[in-house]
Write a protein that holds these residues in place. Structure first.
Motif: not given
Length: 64
Positions: A1-8, A34-49
């Motif tokens: 599972m992707k890190q961003s999915d765990l954040f979601r 919840a907003q913080g975790w969502s922001a982290l997921a978005f950031e992780q998706d960006w970092l993962d390209g």
């Protein structure tokens, strides 16, 4: 599972806790978490390209 999915998943869990919160302060706190975790997921998706940097996105005009 992707890190961003765990954040979601964490964001979803916080939203569920917010629904069961015993008062307004707890409700708001869980919603902010919840907003913080969502922001982290978005950031992780960006970092993962998986999403483009903002400067590379096409601008979308909003009309009234």
């Amino acid at each position: 599972m992707k890190q961003s999915d765990l954040f979601r998943e964490n964001a979803d869990n916080c939203l569920q806790l917010a629904e069961r919160a015993g008062g307004e302060p707890a409700f708001r706190r869980y919603r902010r978490m919840a907003q913080g975790w969502s922001a982290l997921a978005f950031e992780q998706d960006w970092l993962d390209g998986e999403i483009k940097p903002i400067g590379d996105r096409k601008e979308v005009a909003l009309h009234d």
